[in-house]
Motif scaffolding. Structure first.
Motif, PDB file in Angstrom:
ATOM      1  N   THR A 117       1.340   1.168  15.712  1.00 37.29           N
ATOM      2  CA  THR A 117       2.411   1.028  14.727  1.00 37.29           C
ATOM      3  C   THR A 117       2.421  -0.379  14.154  1.00 37.29           C
ATOM      4  O   THR A 117       2.028  -1.346  14.811  1.00 37.29           O
ATOM      5  N   VAL A 118       2.884  -0.484  12.928  1.00 40.13           N
ATOM      6  CA  VAL A 118       3.171  -1.767  12.285  1.00 40.13           C
ATOM      7  C   VAL A 118       4.475  -1.584  11.519  1.00 40.13           C
ATOM      8  O   VAL A 118       4.587  -0.664  10.697  1.00 40.13           O
ATOM      9  N   PHE A 119       5.451  -2.425  11.801  1.00 42.07           N
ATOM     10  CA  PHE A 119       6.746  -2.340  11.138  1.00 42.07           C
ATOM     11  C   PHE A 119       6.964  -3.580  10.271  1.00 42.07           C
ATOM     12  O   PHE A 119       6.522  -4.675  10.614  1.00 42.07           O
ATOM     13  N   ASP A 175       0.038   7.894   9.537  1.00 41.83           N
ATOM     14  CA  ASP A 175      -1.148   8.723   9.777  1.00 41.83           C
ATOM     15  C   ASP A 175      -2.085   8.785   8.579  1.00 41.83           C
ATOM     16  O   ASP A 175      -3.247   9.159   8.718  1.00 41.83           O
ATOM     17  N   ASP A 176      -1.577   8.474   7.390  1.00 41.05           N
ATOM     18  CA  ASP A 176      -2.383   8.642   6.176  1.00 41.05           C
ATOM     19  C   ASP A 176      -2.875   7.331   5.590  1.00 41.05           C
ATOM     20  O   ASP A 176      -3.157   7.246   4.400  1.00 41.05           O
ATOM     21  N   VAL A 177      -2.994   6.281   6.412  1.00 44.08           N
ATOM     22  CA  VAL A 177      -3.511   4.993   5.936  1.00 44.08           C
ATOM     23  C   VAL A 177      -5.036   5.027   5.957  1.00 44.08           C
ATOM     24  O   VAL A 177      -5.645   5.333   6.980  1.00 44.08           O
ATOM     25  N   GLU A 178      -5.650   4.704   4.832  1.00 42.85           N
ATOM     26  CA  GLU A 178      -7.112   4.662   4.734  1.00 42.85           C
ATOM     27  C   GLU A 178      -7.542   3.218   4.467  1.00 42.85           C
ATOM     28  O   GLU A 178      -7.382   2.712   3.363  1.00 42.85           O
ATOM     29  N   TYR A 190       0.842  -1.206   0.000  1.00 42.11           N
ATOM     30  CA  TYR A 190       0.000   0.000   0.000  1.00 42.11           C
ATOM     31  C   TYR A 190       0.876   1.255   0.000  1.00 42.11           C
ATOM     32  O   TYR A 190       0.655   2.198  -0.774  1.00 42.11           O
ATOM     33  N   ARG A 191       1.875   1.263   0.860  1.00 38.97           N
ATOM     34  CA  ARG A 191       2.770   2.417   0.942  1.00 38.97           C
ATOM     35  C   ARG A 191       3.501   2.630  -0.388  1.00 38.97           C
ATOM     36  O   ARG A 191       3.682   3.776  -0.836  1.00 38.97           O
ATOM     37  N   SER A 192       3.928   1.541  -1.029  1.00 39.79           N
ATOM     38  CA  SER A 192       4.685   1.656  -2.274  1.00 39.79           C
ATOM     39  C   SER A 192       3.846   2.223  -3.413  1.00 39.79           C
ATOM     40  O   SER A 192       4.283   3.128  -4.126  1.00 39.79           O
ATOM     41  N   VAL A 193       2.633   1.692  -3.599  1.00 38.67           N
ATOM     42  CA  VAL A 193       1.806   2.171  -4.711  1.00 38.67           C
ATOM     43  C   VAL A 193       1.362   3.613  -4.478  1.00 38.67           C
ATOM     44  O   VAL A 193       1.227   4.397  -5.423  1.00 38.67           O
ATOM     45  N   LYS A 194       1.181   3.962  -3.204  1.00 43.90           N
ATOM     46  CA  LYS A 194       0.782   5.341  -2.894  1.00 43.90           C
ATOM     47  C   LYS A 194       1.953   6.295  -3.133  1.00 43.90           C
ATOM     48  O   LYS A 194       1.770   7.399  -3.670  1.00 43.90           O
ATOM     49  N   ARG A 195       3.150   5.866  -2.771  1.00 39.76           N
ATOM     50  CA  ARG A 195       4.338   6.693  -3.012  1.00 39.76           C
ATOM     51  C   ARG A 195       4.563   6.915  -4.500  1.00 39.76           C
ATOM     52  O   ARG A 195       5.021   7.987  -4.916  1.00 39.76           O
ATOM     53  N   LEU A 196       4.212   5.923  -5.312  1.00 39.51           N
ATOM     54  CA  LEU A 196       4.415   6.022  -6.753  1.00 39.51           C
ATOM     55  C   LEU A 196       3.264   6.708  -7.474  1.00 39.51           C
ATOM     56  O   LEU A 196       3.268   6.799  -8.698  1.00 39.51           O
ATOM     57  N   MET A 250      -3.466  -5.028  13.407  1.00 38.76           N
ATOM     58  CA  MET A 250      -2.384  -5.351  14.344  1.00 38.76           C
ATOM     59  C   MET A 250      -1.917  -4.134  15.129  1.00 38.76           C
ATOM     60  O   MET A 250      -1.375  -4.260  16.220  1.00 38.76           O
ATOM     61  N   ALA A 251      -2.113  -2.932  14.561  1.00 35.43           N
ATOM     62  CA  ALA A 251      -1.688  -1.726  15.264  1.00 35.43           C
ATOM     63  C   ALA A 251      -2.445  -1.545  16.577  1.00 35.43           C
ATOM     64  O   ALA A 251      -1.919  -0.979  17.533  1.00 35.43           O
TER      65      ALA A 251
END
Length: 354
Positions: A96-98, A110-113, A64-70, A85-86
Motif C-alpha cells: 500500500t501507499v497512502f 490493483d490497477d497500477v501499471e 496517476y490516479r487523477s489522470v486515469k480517473r479523468l 515504497m509499497a
C-alpha cells in the motif's frame, strides 16, 4: 552479367530511396482536417529513492490516479517510479501507499501499471522517452507514441536545486538538457501542447530555459525557495505527500470528465499562505489564455463523439430497386460484388486526392 539483371538490381535499391527522400505533399484540406488536439498523454516521474522519500512516490501515484480517473488510459500514461515504497521492508502496511494520514485511498491499487521501475528510472531513459529515441527492443508500453495532435502532461517530483533535478541521488538532469529534449519533441512533431508541472525545491529553475512553443509550465517553488512537505503519518514515521501536490490533488478530486474547470483555476490552487513557497508560472510560450482552456485538455481524455436523438442507420446502403434479399439470392447464384448495384461507404477520404 546480363544488363537487364543489372538494371533490375539498380531499380530495386534506388527506387525505395527515391520514394523516401521526396516529400509527399498532402492536400491542404486533408492536412487542415487532421490538425489540432486529438489525444492526451501523461509522463509521470518520481526521481527519488530511499524510504524517507516516501512522499514522492505518493505524489506521482496520486497524479496517476487523477489522470486515469479523468479518462486517460494506461496505454497513454508513462509511469516512472525510482523506488517501490509499497514493497519496502520498512512499510508497516505492505502493498500500500497512502497520500493522507487518514488512509482514505490506497494510491497503489490493483490497477497500477508501472512502466519504468527502480534502476530503469535514469536521465538517459527519460530523455530517450521524450525524444522517441528508445533503444531497439523497447516494449511498446514504454514508448511515448505521441503525434502532432497530442497534448502532453509532464509531471516531475523529487529533489532538485537551481537548474537541476536529481535522479536517484546518483545523477541529474539540467534545465538546459530538459529544454533541448522538449525542443526535439517539437521539431519531431511529438506534441501539440505541453503542460509541464514540477514539485521540487527551486522548481521554477527547471522551466527557465524552455524555448519551444505551446508550453504552459507551473512549479511548486521559485529559485532560491524550498518546496515543503505537507504532513507526517506517525504510523510510518515519514512525510507522506508534498504541500503543492496535496493542494493540486484537492482541486483535481473535484474535477469530473465533463467539468468546466480551467487551467487558469488550476494554476492558482496553492497560494503562498498554504504552500509557504511561491508557486511559479510560465505562460509566455503558451499562446492561449489559461482561463479559457479546460483542465481536461491535459488531465482528461479526448472524446470525439456526436450526440443525436435520431435513429442511426448503420446497414449497408443500397441503390436502385435492389433489396437485401435480392443481394443474398444473387450471391448464392455465384454473382460477385462487382455485379451487384451496391454502394460501399468510403474507408479513406480518397476524394480529397482528386
Amino acid at each position: 552479367m546480363d544488363i537487364k539483371l543489372i538494371l533490375q538490381v539498380i531499380l530495386f535499391f534506388v527506387y525505395p530511396l527515391t520514394c523516401l527522400c521526396n516529400d509527399i505533399e498532402l492536400p491542404t484540406k486533408y492536412v487542415e482536417n487532421s490538425a489540432g488536439h486529438t489525444n492526451n498523454w501523461a509522463v509521470l516521474v518520481d526521481t527519488s529513492r530511499f524510504w524517507f522519500n516516501y512522499r514522492h512516490v505518493a505524489n506521482v501515484l496520486s497524479i496517476y490516479r487523477s489522470v486515469k480517473r479523468l479518462g486517460i488510459p494506461d496505454s497513454q500514461i508513462i509511469l516512472m517510479i525510482a523506488e517501490d515504497m509499497a514493497c519496502n521492508p520498512r512499510n508497516p502496511r505492505p502493498a500500500t501507499v497512502f497520500n493522507n494520514v487518514n488512509q482514505n485511498i490506497n494510491v497503489y491499487g490493483d490497477d497500477v501499471e508501472v512502466d519504468y521501475r527502480g534502476y530503469e528510472v535514469t536521465v538517459e531513459n527519460f530523455v530517450r522517452l521524450l525524444t522517441g529515441r528508445v533503444q531497439n527492443g523497447t516494449a511498446r508500453s514504454k514508448k511515448l507514441l505521441t503525434d502532432p495532435g497530442s497534448n502532453v502532461l509532464i509531471y516531475l517530483t523529487g529533489h532538485g536545486g537551481e537548474g537541476f533535478l536529481k535522479f536517484q541521488d546518483s545523477e541529474e538532469i539540467t534545465s538546459q538538457e530538459l529544454a533541448d529534449a522538449i525542443e526535439q519533441m517539437w521539431q519531431k512533431q511529438r506534441y501539440h501542447e505541453l503542460f509541464f508541472m514540477i514539485d521540487t525545491c527551486q522548481a521554477a529553475s527547471m522551466y527557465e530555459k524552455f524555448y519551444s512553443p505551446n508550453i504552459l509550465a507551473v512549479a511548486s517553488s521559485l529559485v532560491g525557495e524550498d518546496s515543503l512537505s505537507h504532513h507526517v503519518d506517525p504510523a510510518i514515521g515519514v512525510y507522506i505527500i508534498d504541500r503543492y501536490t496535496y493542494y493540486a490533488l484537492e482541486f483535481l478530486e473535484k474535477v469530473q470528465p465533463n467539468s468546466k474547470s480551467t487551467m487558469g483555476e488550476f494554476l492558482t490552487v496553492c497560494p503562498k499562505r498554504v504552500c509557504i513557497s511561491t508557486v511559479g508560472i510560465r505562460r509566455d510560450l503558451y499562446p492561449k489564455d489559461p482561463n479559457s482552456v479546460p483542465i481536461t485538455n491535459f488531465f482528461g481524455s479526448v472524446r470525439p463523439i456526436e450526440i443525436t436523438s435520431q435513429v442511426v442507420n448503420v446497414s449497408l446502403p443500397l441503390i436502385m430497386e435492389e433489396t437485401e434479399s435480392d443481394v443474398v439470392v444473387k450471391l448464392q447464384k455465384g454473382f460477385t460484388y462487382s455485379d451487384l448495384k451496391i454502394k460501399f461507404n468510403e474507408q479513406f477520404p480518397t476524394n480529397l486526392f482528386k
